[in-house]
Design a protein around this motif. Structure first.
Motif, PDB file in Angstrom:
ATOM      1  N   VAL A 131       0.858  -1.185   0.000  1.00  0.00           N
ATOM      2  CA  VAL A 131       0.000   0.000   0.000  1.00  0.00           C
ATOM      3  C   VAL A 131       0.891   1.230   0.000  1.00  0.00           C
ATOM      4  O   VAL A 131       1.817   1.341   0.811  1.00  0.00           O
ATOM      5  N   SER A 132       0.630   2.154  -0.910  1.00  0.00           N
ATOM      6  CA  SER A 132       1.366   3.414  -0.966  1.00  0.00           C
ATOM      7  C   SER A 132       0.367   4.569  -0.977  1.00  0.00           C
ATOM      8  O   SER A 132      -0.549   4.597  -1.807  1.00  0.00           O
ATOM      9  N   LEU A 133       0.533   5.519  -0.036  1.00  0.00           N
ATOM     10  CA  LEU A 133      -0.393   6.644   0.088  1.00  0.00           C
ATOM     11  C   LEU A 133       0.369   7.957  -0.046  1.00  0.00           C
ATOM     12  O   LEU A 133       1.455   8.112   0.511  1.00  0.00           O
ATOM     13  N   ASN A 134      -0.207   8.905  -0.765  1.00  0.00           N
ATOM     14  CA  ASN A 134       0.402  10.221  -0.929  1.00  0.00           C
ATOM     15  C   ASN A 134      -0.704  11.273  -0.899  1.00  0.00           C
ATOM     16  O   ASN A 134      -1.580  11.283  -1.758  1.00  0.00           O
ATOM     17  N   GLN A 180      -1.339   4.430   6.382  1.00  0.00           N
ATOM     18  CA  GLN A 180       0.106   4.290   6.378  1.00  0.00           C
ATOM     19  C   GLN A 180       0.556   3.446   5.204  1.00  0.00           C
ATOM     20  O   GLN A 180      -0.128   2.494   4.807  1.00  0.00           O
ATOM     21  N   ASN A 181       1.732   3.806   4.655  1.00  0.00           N
ATOM     22  CA  ASN A 181       2.339   2.958   3.638  1.00  0.00           C
ATOM     23  C   ASN A 181       2.735   1.627   4.269  1.00  0.00           C
ATOM     24  O   ASN A 181       3.155   1.569   5.428  1.00  0.00           O
ATOM     25  N   SER A 182       2.646   0.548   3.510  1.00  0.00           N
ATOM     26  CA  SER A 182       3.039  -0.752   4.044  1.00  0.00           C
ATOM     27  C   SER A 182       3.385  -1.707   2.914  1.00  0.00           C
ATOM     28  O   SER A 182       2.908  -1.557   1.787  1.00  0.00           O
ATOM     29  N   LYS A 196       6.654  -4.168   6.720  1.00  0.00           N
ATOM     30  CA  LYS A 196       7.225  -2.839   6.904  1.00  0.00           C
ATOM     31  C   LYS A 196       6.079  -1.841   6.777  1.00  0.00           C
ATOM     32  O   LYS A 196       5.349  -1.831   5.795  1.00  0.00           O
ATOM     33  N   GLN A 197       5.937  -0.982   7.798  1.00  0.00           N
ATOM     34  CA  GLN A 197       4.761  -0.116   7.847  1.00  0.00           C
ATOM     35  C   GLN A 197       5.106   1.248   8.423  1.00  0.00           C
ATOM     36  O   GLN A 197       5.926   1.366   9.338  1.00  0.00           O
ATOM     37  N   GLY A 198       4.461   2.285   7.887  1.00  0.00           N
ATOM     38  CA  GLY A 198       4.536   3.622   8.463  1.00  0.00           C
ATOM     39  C   GLY A 198       5.836   4.348   8.191  1.00  0.00           C
ATOM     40  O   GLY A 198       6.543   4.089   7.218  1.00  0.00           O
ATOM     41  N   GLU A 199       6.168   5.268   9.106  1.00  0.00           N
ATOM     42  CA  GLU A 199       7.281   6.177   8.883  1.00  0.00           C
ATOM     43  C   GLU A 199       8.646   5.515   9.031  1.00  0.00           C
ATOM     44  O   GLU A 199       9.620   5.946   8.427  1.00  0.00           O
TER      45      GLU A 199
END
Length: 288
Positions: free
Chosen positions: A21-24, A31-33, A65-68
Motif C-alpha cells: 500500500v502506498s499513500l500520498n 500508512q504505507n506498508s 514494513k509499515q509507516g514512517e
C-alpha cells in the motif's frame, strides 16, 4: 508412479503472498506498508507390510514494513517444525510407535516497536521431543498418538535470554550489589511427562483442503495439571491453478512461558497465558 516406489508417498505445498500500500496526500489517512508471507509444507511417508514411517516438515515466515520507520521490518510469522514417527503394526489400525519432533524459528523476535532487545531467537527457544507410545490410525486421514513416556527438552541458546530465565530455563544468579552474574543461566531445561498428538487432514473438494493438529504435553514432575497446548489449523482454497487462499491459525499455551499482556480493563499482567496467531494470505500456491 515415482511417488509410490518402495512404498514411499511424497508431496507438499508452497504458498507465497504479498501485499503493498502506498499513500500520498490521502485525505482518509493511513500508512504505507509492504508485507509478505511464505509457507512450505513437505511430507515423505513410507509403508511396507507392518511398518509405517511418516516425516513432516513445516516452514513459515512473514514480514511487514509499515509507516514512517521505513527501515524497520517487523516479523509476523516464523516457524520451523519437523516431525518423524515410526510405527510397527500390532493389530489393524493400531501401531506401537516412536516419535521425534523439533520446533524453533529462523530469526530474532522483538517486542515491537522496540527493536533493540530480542525476546526470542533461533534456538531460543528450540524444542526437542522424543515420545514412545501407541498410534491409532484407522485411515490415512486421521492419527491419534498417545505416549505415556515422553522426554521434552527446551533449548535457549541465546545467552541473554538464558540469563533472564526465558521460556522456563533456570535464570542466572546475579549479585544484587554489583549487578554482575555469579552463575550463568541454564540453556537447557529437561522435562519428563505424557504426550498426545492428534492429526486430521481432508480434501473436501478438488480445490479445498483442511488440516488440523493438536499436541498436548503434561510434565509429570512439575504441575502436571498445567497442560501445554499447541493447536494448529490450515485451510487452503484453490482459486485458480496457481492462486490460492491460505488461512492458518495457531493456539498455544505453555505454563513455562511468561508473557506481559493487558486485559480488557487495561490492567497489566505478567505470566503464562493463551497465545493465538492467525495468518491469512492470498497469492501463489503450488501443491505437489
Amino acid at each position: 508412479n515415482t511417488d509410490t516406489i518402495l512404498g514411499w508417498k511424497k508431496g507438499g505445498m508452497i504458498s507465497l503472498a504479498f501485499s503493498q500500500v502506498s499513500l500520498n496526500r490521502w485525505a482518509a489517512g493511513g500508512q504505507n506498508s509492504i508485507s509478505g508471507n511464505g509457507l512450505v509444507t513437505l511430507f515423505a511417508n513410507y509403508k511396507e507390510k507392518k511398518s509405517s514411517w511418516e516425516n513432516n516438515l513445516e516452514l513459515g515466515y512473514g514480514t511487514l514494513k509499515q509507516g514512517e520507520n521505513e527501515s524497520l521490518w517487523m516479523k509476523t510469522d516464523d516457524k520451523i517444525d519437523f516431525s518423524s514417527k515410526y510405527g510397527h503394526r500390532i493389530k489393524k489400525g493400531l501401531y506401537f510407535a516412536g516419535l521425534a519432533n523439533f520446533k524453533s524459528q529462523f530469526t530474532a523476535g522483538y517486542n515491537y516497536p522496540n527493536d533493540s532487545v530480542p525476546i526470542s531467537n533461533f534456538m531460543a527457544p528450540g524444542y526437542a521431543l522424543l515420545a514412545i507410545g501407541l498410534d491409532y490410525k484407522p485411515n490415512d486421514n486421521f492419527s491419534l498418538f498417545l505416549a505415556p513416556v515422553t522426554g521434552k527438552m527446551t533449548i535457549v541458546a541465546d545467552e541473554g535470554l538464558a540469563n533472564a530465565g526465558a521460556f522456563g530455563v533456570e535464570a542466572a544468579i546475579i549479585d544484587t550489589t554489583t549487578g554482575s552474574i555469579i552463575t550463568a543461566g541454564k540453556k537447557i531445561r529437561n522435562e519428563f511427562g505424557g504426550y498426545l498428538k492428534m492429526t486430521y487432514k481432508k480434501d473436501f473438494k478438488e480445490n479445498i483442503s483442511f488440516a488440523t493438529r493438536l499436541e498436548l504435553f503434561s510434565n509429570y514432575v512439575d504441575n502436571p495439571q498445567n497442560i501445554d497446548i499447541m493447536w494448529e489449523n490450515i485451510l487452503g482454497v484453490k482459486i485458480t491453478k496457481f492462486i490460492s487462499l491460505t488461512l492458518t491459525t495457531t493456539l498455544l499455551y505453555d505454563d513455562d512461558v511468561d508473557i506481559e499482556w493487558e486485559d480488557s480493563d487495561g490492567k497489566m499482567h505478567y505470566g503464562p497465558t493463551t497465545q493465538f496467531k492467525e495468518v491469512l494470505g492470498v497469492g501463489f500456491s503450488y501443491k505437489f
